[in-house]
Design a protein around this motif. Structure first.
Motif, short mmCIF file in Angstrom:
data_model
loop_
_atom_site.label_atom_id
_atom_site.label_comp_id
_atom_site.label_asym_id
_atom_site.label_seq_id
_atom_site.Cartn_x
_atom_site.Cartn_y
_atom_site.Cartn_z
N VAL A 32 0.85 -1.19 0.00
CA VAL A 32 0.00 0.00 0.00
C VAL A 32 0.89 1.23 0.00
O VAL A 32 2.02 1.20 0.47
CB VAL A 32 -0.96 0.06 1.23
N THR A 33 0.33 2.31 -0.53
CA THR A 33 1.07 3.57 -0.51
C THR A 33 0.57 4.42 0.65
O THR A 33 -0.59 4.29 1.08
CB THR A 33 0.87 4.35 -1.82
N LEU A 34 1.43 5.26 1.14
CA LEU A 34 1.04 6.17 2.22
C LEU A 34 -0.05 7.12 1.76
O LEU A 34 -1.03 7.35 2.47
CB LEU A 34 2.26 6.95 2.72
N SER A 35 0.09 7.64 0.54
CA SER A 35 -0.94 8.55 0.03
C SER A 35 -2.27 7.81 -0.17
O SER A 35 -3.34 8.38 0.06
CB SER A 35 -0.48 9.21 -1.27
N GLY A 36 -2.21 6.55 -0.59
CA GLY A 36 -3.44 5.77 -0.74
C GLY A 36 -4.14 5.54 0.59
O GLY A 36 -5.38 5.57 0.66
N LEU A 37 -3.38 5.31 1.64
CA LEU A 37 -3.97 5.15 2.97
C LEU A 37 -4.66 6.44 3.40
O LEU A 37 -5.78 6.41 3.92
CB LEU A 37 -2.91 4.73 3.98
N ILE A 48 -7.42 6.87 6.40
CA ILE A 48 -6.70 6.14 7.45
C ILE A 48 -5.55 7.01 7.92
O ILE A 48 -4.68 7.40 7.14
CB ILE A 48 -6.19 4.79 6.93
N ASN A 49 -5.54 7.32 9.20
CA ASN A 49 -4.46 8.09 9.82
C ASN A 49 -3.33 7.13 10.16
O ASN A 49 -3.54 6.15 10.88
CB ASN A 49 -4.95 8.80 11.07
N VAL A 50 -2.15 7.41 9.67
CA VAL A 50 -1.02 6.50 9.80
C VAL A 50 0.00 7.06 10.77
O VAL A 50 0.29 8.26 10.77
CB VAL A 50 -0.35 6.27 8.42
N ALA A 51 0.57 6.17 11.58
CA ALA A 51 1.69 6.53 12.45
C ALA A 51 2.83 5.54 12.19
O ALA A 51 2.59 4.34 12.02
CB ALA A 51 1.29 6.48 13.92
#
Length: 170
Positions: free
Chosen positions: A78-83, A88-91
């Protein structure tokens, strides 16, 4: 009168619980309810930083060359931009401290531990931001009030996230 008062109190409690979990449980029930997680207690001060999906925040220079993780999440596929596009908030976390797939509450917002980084060691959270300027302006913060919830099956949560981001298993 006691029945009415008791009913009002129960309704208020139900309303508060619904309000408290609204960010954690999006419309499509991506995350498990908190009652199905194990809360980890840390009595420490956390260092909070921010990063963006770009090359500027995802490149590591080594003696052997350059490692470029532009727009890549540590969970793979998965890509960070796609998340971010999926809400979806990513850490990024140190997986020796917080297992990938864990849910983190910071500043009344929920994040999912889906990324790591060479600079993320110990009690450090790196919050994904959409643009580099936003991440840069975030700076470095310190917080004693971080809540970490580990799902019973974090790998299943990661697979749900991959499915939501339209990624098929190889």
């Amino acid at each position: 009168m006691q029945k009415v008062l008791f009913s009002v109190i129960l309704l208020m409690i139900a309303g508060l619980l619904a309000f408290a979990y609204q960010d954690l449980l999006p419309k499509n029930d991506l995350f498990e309810e908190l009652s199905h997680t194990k809360k980890m207690d840390f009595n420490t001060t956390w260092k909070i930083t921010a990063y963006c999906p770009g090359r500027c925040c995802n490149t590591r220079y080594t003696d052997n060359g350059v490692d470029d993780y532009t727009n890549c999440a540590a969970i793979g596929g998965v890509t960070l931009s796609g998340l971010m596009e999926q809400g979806i908030n990513v850490a990024a976390v140190d997986p020796d401290i917080i297992p990938l797939g864990s849910i983190i509450k910071y500043n009344n917002k929920y994040y999912v531990a889906l990324d790591t980084g060479s600079a993320i060691k110990g009690f450090t959270l790196d919050i994904l931001m959409p643009q580099h300027k936003t991440a840069h302006d975030f700076g470095v913060k310190y917080c004693n009030d971080i809540e970490v919830f580990v799902p019973k099956r974090p790998k299943e949560l990661i697979e749900k996230i991959r499915a939501r981001a339209f990624v098929k298993k190889p």
